[in-house]
Motif scaffolding. Structure first.
Motif, short mmCIF file in Angstrom:
data_model
loop_
_atom_site.label_atom_id
_atom_site.label_comp_id
_atom_site.label_asym_id
_atom_site.label_seq_id
_atom_site.Cartn_x
_atom_site.Cartn_y
_atom_site.Cartn_z
N ALA A 619 14.33 -101.98 43.85
CA ALA A 619 15.20 -102.59 42.84
C ALA A 619 15.63 -103.98 43.27
CB ALA A 619 16.42 -101.70 42.59
N MET A 620 15.73 -104.87 42.31
CA MET A 620 16.09 -106.26 42.59
C MET A 620 17.43 -106.37 43.29
SD MET A 620 13.53 -108.12 41.46
CE MET A 620 14.28 -109.74 41.45
N CYS A 621 18.36 -105.45 43.00
CA CYS A 621 19.70 -105.54 43.58
C CYS A 621 19.69 -105.33 45.10
CB CYS A 621 20.64 -104.54 42.92
SG CYS A 621 20.08 -102.82 43.01
N ILE A 622 18.66 -104.71 45.64
CA ILE A 622 18.58 -104.54 47.09
C ILE A 622 18.43 -105.90 47.77
CG2 ILE A 622 17.20 -103.60 48.99
CD1 ILE A 622 16.61 -101.19 47.27
N GLU A 623 17.59 -106.74 47.20
CA GLU A 623 17.33 -108.05 47.80
C GLU A 623 18.32 -109.12 47.34
OE1 GLU A 623 15.25 -108.70 50.17
OE2 GLU A 623 14.55 -106.61 50.20
N PHE A 624 18.94 -108.93 46.16
CA PHE A 624 19.82 -109.95 45.61
C PHE A 624 21.14 -109.33 45.14
CE2 PHE A 624 15.37 -111.04 44.99
CZ PHE A 624 15.29 -112.26 45.66
N PRO A 625 21.88 -108.70 46.06
CA PRO A 625 23.09 -107.97 45.65
C PRO A 625 24.20 -108.86 45.11
CG PRO A 625 22.97 -108.10 48.04
CD PRO A 625 21.65 -108.60 47.51
N ASP A 626 24.18 -110.16 45.45
CA ASP A 626 25.23 -111.06 44.99
C ASP A 626 24.92 -111.69 43.63
OD1 ASP A 626 26.67 -110.60 47.33
OD2 ASP A 626 25.59 -112.17 48.41
N ASP A 627 23.76 -111.36 43.08
CA ASP A 627 23.39 -111.85 41.76
C ASP A 627 23.70 -110.74 40.75
OD1 ASP A 627 22.11 -112.58 39.39
OD2 ASP A 627 20.42 -113.51 40.42
N PRO A 628 24.73 -110.90 39.92
CA PRO A 628 25.10 -109.81 38.98
C PRO A 628 23.94 -109.36 38.10
CG PRO A 628 26.79 -111.51 39.02
CD PRO A 628 25.61 -112.06 39.77
N THR A 629 23.06 -110.29 37.73
CA THR A 629 21.94 -109.92 36.86
C THR A 629 21.00 -108.93 37.55
OG1 THR A 629 22.07 -112.06 35.76
CG2 THR A 629 20.02 -110.83 35.49
N ALA A 630 20.88 -109.04 38.88
CA ALA A 630 19.95 -108.18 39.61
C ALA A 630 20.29 -106.71 39.44
CB ALA A 630 19.95 -108.56 41.09
N TRP A 631 21.56 -106.39 39.21
CA TRP A 631 21.97 -104.99 39.04
C TRP A 631 21.63 -104.43 37.66
CZ3 TRP A 631 23.74 -102.11 43.07
CH2 TRP A 631 24.11 -102.80 44.24
N THR A 632 21.12 -105.28 36.78
CA THR A 632 20.80 -104.84 35.42
C THR A 632 19.30 -104.73 35.19
OG1 THR A 632 20.63 -107.06 34.43
CG2 THR A 632 22.84 -106.12 34.64
N LEU A 633 18.47 -105.17 36.13
CA LEU A 633 17.04 -105.35 35.87
C LEU A 633 16.29 -104.04 36.06
CD1 LEU A 633 16.63 -108.75 37.76
CD2 LEU A 633 16.83 -108.40 35.28
N ASP A 634 15.67 -103.54 34.99
CA ASP A 634 14.94 -102.28 35.07
C ASP A 634 13.52 -102.39 34.56
OD1 ASP A 634 15.34 -102.50 32.34
OD2 ASP A 634 16.40 -100.60 32.11
N ARG A 635 13.00 -103.63 34.39
CA ARG A 635 11.62 -103.82 33.96
C ARG A 635 10.85 -104.65 34.98
NH1 ARG A 635 14.34 -105.19 29.35
NH2 ARG A 635 13.50 -107.32 29.32
N GLN A 636 11.36 -104.79 36.17
CA GLN A 636 10.69 -105.52 37.23
C GLN A 636 11.18 -104.98 38.56
OE1 GLN A 636 12.59 -109.34 35.87
NE2 GLN A 636 13.04 -109.62 38.05
N PHE A 637 10.50 -105.37 39.65
CA PHE A 637 10.87 -104.84 40.95
C PHE A 637 10.33 -105.75 42.03
CE2 PHE A 637 6.92 -102.88 39.52
CZ PHE A 637 6.06 -102.99 40.61
N MET A 638 10.80 -105.51 43.25
CA MET A 638 10.26 -106.19 44.41
C MET A 638 9.26 -105.26 45.09
SD MET A 638 11.66 -109.20 44.51
CE MET A 638 11.31 -109.79 46.18
N LEU A 639 8.17 -105.85 45.54
CA LEU A 639 7.18 -105.16 46.36
C LEU A 639 7.42 -105.68 47.78
CD1 LEU A 639 4.64 -103.50 46.95
CD2 LEU A 639 3.28 -105.37 46.01
N GLY A 640 8.15 -104.88 48.60
CA GLY A 640 8.64 -105.42 49.85
C GLY A 640 9.71 -106.46 49.57
#
Length: 766
Positions: A619-640
């Motif tokens: 999940a994007m929020c793992i890599e970008f926890p200080d970005d509020p938008t990252a906690w909403t993203l459910d159509r993309q992800f980080m690979l590593g």
């Protein structure tokens, strides 16, 4: 479960009693924690201490940054198993301290503290970083309690508890803007606030609130996580009964959970992996393409050979071939015997597949059930290997297999027998096992071999002992880091037995999005490796959906082509379209790309195991926890940690995605986009939004690499993307062992002597 009717009324047929104040604080039995005696009314005089319930709340230090909180009504209730296997690698030392001031009593476990208000006749427990005052979450008034249903009219009725259900619940506060994530593989909205979630494994597909993998762990955007320490049924009202609280309830006399401080998602997951176990390692070959027969299709040795020969002719390497259910004779699942009418020489066939270079590894489907038509059913029943009803009958039903029984893994002899059956498969040449099912485990009218276990607690826990048994059998045969499962059911701790796949999804773009949400949620529950049925399981995907799913599936940690009643080899999907936009060409491109990514992927896999992190889907929020938008993203992800992936869900190739702050580089074109912001693109079938994070050193196999296993330090390409002096890349070999680290220093890459052959270094973005 909801105990109230709105904010003011109690639900019909329910009696609720709350901890109204903290009457007394004493040390716990360990001497390190605090025990709170909490009556269910305020004690204003001595007479108030009579004829009322009290709740005991024991707060104990677990290890640095982690506290356990256990609420109990009646202490004399029997503690029945099974219990989660906590601290499997050993329990860390804990630095605990209790301090008392006029404002309250504080218990600190390293970086996390709990402060109990010292105000008279008040109930409040705040959880906060040690030395800080801002709470992570709080137990406020009327947030801890017990409930009966039906509501007794007099306490005398409770002399016979058989007619009543008793619950314990807690309600932690939800702050303004707080989001909640995880709880296993959940296919609904990514943010769980507003949802009712029941942690109860079920075979319900991917398009409902049921889940195959229920994990009692959630992560908050406020920098903490909570793990509910029971394998039994847990019911959560996440801002859905009271909008400002997260209610956890269990039937019984006790409820224990751990609160885990971060502050970052990485810290939370690392600590959670200490508590329930780190993800197991997987071998490098498992990252290659897996090809299945599919489920109800008709196939024999000739069919299998034609599939693999067709893939080789199209330059699509297959690492693992999987025989699904019908390698077994109909009505005899699962007796571990190849159907000799279709596969007269299974050992020879598997040997020929490997010797001919068509495939390196072979996987077969199993489950923990025995149909009564199987010759082994009578043997297993007679020896007590099958779950029984309370009257002594073998528990049977006609759901799935006719008259099937369930292997009772609480019986040591049944476990040994099951492992011996697996050994015979290994002797045949089978290398890995798909551990299907294990969700529909009955909890009523059953008697387990081990009389100490609670049937309700066994329901979810069954997945743990089932997968553990098979995983350890594979380890004994092939080595500690060579064992691979393809499991569907899971619970807390099953991340130790990789890997899992997302279950029975439909062949639609909506189901692909459901699966993506499931993978994100499972990754936030401590699972490092995850896969999905490429093309969807149910139905026959039209070519465009198949190709979009191929791109998504080959950028998951593990990649398998699998369906239900139709094949998933590409030429059967589009009539063998030979163009560069056809299914075969698309699958070839993405399979080759994954092979090129292996130096990066396998290095990231080792980090994932060490830190309890998802490799993909992360999940994007793992890599970008200080970005509020990252906690909403459910159509993309980080690979590593270095690659961002946005799957395409539209036939016309249009896709919208979000890039966090910084200069991101398109992997395919080198184009740079600067975030934060939303972007729209249109893609053919050979690309999707695959962006490289700034300050990344990306190690790739050579151009044209098609293998999964090779020397990840020889003939490689190292790409630098806006790499500053903090950029680095850990090099590993094909066994996962660290070779060394490439670093940027004063604008130069150091450690190049670790590379061999014709390795090259390219500065893509600077």
């Amino acid at each position: 479960m909801r105990f109230r009717d709105g904010q003011w009324l109690v639900a019909e047929g329910v009696q609720v009693q709350y901890a109204e104040e903290v009457y007394r604080i004493t040390p716990t039995a360990s001497g390190k924690g605090i025990s709170l005696l909490c009556p269910t009314r305020k004690i204003l005089n001595r007479g108030n201490t009579l004829n009322l319930a009290t709740l005991s709340i024991d707060i104990e230090p677990a290890f640095d940054g982690v506290l356990s909180v256990e609420t109990t009504h009646w202490q004399g209730a029997v503690r029945r198993g099974p219990d989660f296997d906590l601290f499997p690698a050993g329990r860390p030392e804990v630095d605990a301290k209790v301090t008392k001031t006029e404002s309250g009593t504080t218990l600190s476990s390293g970086t996390l503290s709990a402060t109990v208000s010292g105000k008279p006749h008040e109930f409040e427990i705040a959880f906060h970083p040690t030395g800080g005052k801002k709470p992570l979450t709080t137990l406020l008034n009327r947030s801890v309690g017990l409930a009966y249903t039906p509501a007794p009219s007099t306490p005398m009725q409770l002399a016979d508890m058989r007619n009543f259900r008793h619950y314990i619940f807690t309600q932690t506060t939800l702050a303004v803007g707080e989001s909640i994530h995880g709880l296993g593989e959940r296919f609904g909205p990514f943010n769980k606030v507003g949802q009712r979630v029941e942690l109860w494994n079920a075979d319900g597909g991917t398009s409902s609130d049921q889940a195959y993998k229920n994990v009692g762990f959630w992560m908050s955007s406020r920098g903490y996580g909570v793990f509910v320490d029971t394998p039994g049924r847990v019911e959560l009202e996440i801002g859905s009964e009271r909008c400002c609280r997260l209610q956890t309830s269990v039937e019984g006399q006790r409820l224990r959970w751990f609160i885990i401080y971060g502050p970052s998602p990485r810290d939370i997951l690392r600590r959670y992996s200490v508590l329930t176990g780190a993800p197991g390692s997987v071998p490098s070959w498992s990252f290659g393409l897996w090809l299945s027969t599919s489920f109800t299709t008709s196939y024999d040795e000739e069919t299998v050979n034609s599939f693999l020969a067709g893939m080789r002719a199209r330059d699509i390497p297959v690492e693992v071939f999987h025989f699904d259910c019908f390698w077994l004779k109909a009505f005899q699942w699962c007796d571990f015997e190849f159907d000799r009418d279709m596969f007269p020489d299974p050992r020879g066939q598997i040997g020929r597949l490997k010797a001919g270079g068509l495939v390196k590894k072979v996987c077969v489907w199993t489950n923990p059930y025995l149909g009564q038509a199987s010759p082994v059913f009578a043997e297993a029943a007679a020896r007590g290997y099958l779950l029984r009803r309370r009257n002594g009958d073998v528990f049977q039903w006609d759901l799935w297999q006719t008259g099937m029984g369930i292997v009772d893994f609480t019986n040591p002899d049944a476990r040994a027998w099951f492992a011996a059956c697996l050994d015979r498969l290994f002797d045949t040449g089978v290398d890995c096992i798909k551990t299907d099912f294990g969700e529909r485990i009955p909890s009523e009218d059953v008697q387990w071999f081990d009389p100490s276990v609670d049937p309700e607690r066994m329901h979810n826990y069954y997945a743990f002992i089932y997968n553990k048994l098979v995983y350890e059998a594979l380890q004994r045969r092939y080595g500690a880091n060579e064992a691979v499962l393809f499991a569907r059911a899971a619970t807390a701790g099953c991340q130790r037995f990789p890997l899992t796949w997302g279950g029975d999804c439909e062949s639609t773009p909506e189901a692909m999005a459901e699966s993506l949400r499931g993978g994100l949620s499972l990754g936030l529950s401590g699972f490092a490796f995850w896969s999905v049925d490429i093309g969807g399981f149910e139905g026959s995907p039209p070519p465009w959906i198949y190709k979009r799913w191929v791109a998504f599936g080959l950028l998951c940690s593990h990649s398998r082509l699998h369906g239900s009643n139709s094949y998933r080899v590409p030429w059967t999907v589009d009539g063998d379209d030979q163009s560069e936009e056809g299914c075969s060409a698309t699958l070839r491109k993405w399979t080759h790309l994954k092979a090129r990514l292996m130096p990066y992927l396998f290095s990231q896999a080792q980090e994932s195991v060490r830190g309890g992190l998802p490799l993909s889907l992360r999940a994007m929020c793992i890599e970008f926890p200080d970005d509020p938008t990252a906690w909403t993203l459910d159509r993309q992800f980080m690979l590593g940690d270095g690659l961002l992936v946005a799957p395409v869900f539209e036939e016309d190739g249009t896709v919208e995605f979000y890039l966090p702050r910084g200069k991101w580089t398109n992997f395919f074109t080198g184009e740079v986009k600067e975030g934060p912001g939303w972007f729209a693109e249109t893609h053919g079938f050979g690309t999707l939004p695959l962006y490289v994070r700034p300050n990344t050193l990306l190690v790739l196999g050579k151009e044209g690499e098609t293998r999964t296993v090779y020397d990840y330090t020889s003939d490689v390409e190292v790409r630098a993307y806006f790499a500053s002096d903090s950029a680095s890349a850990v090099l590993v070999d094909a066994e996962g062992k660290t070779v060394g680290t490439l670093r940027v220093k004063d604008g130069e890459i150091i450690g190049k002597e670790l590379l061999s052959g014709s390795s090259v270094i390219n500065v893509v973005s600077s």
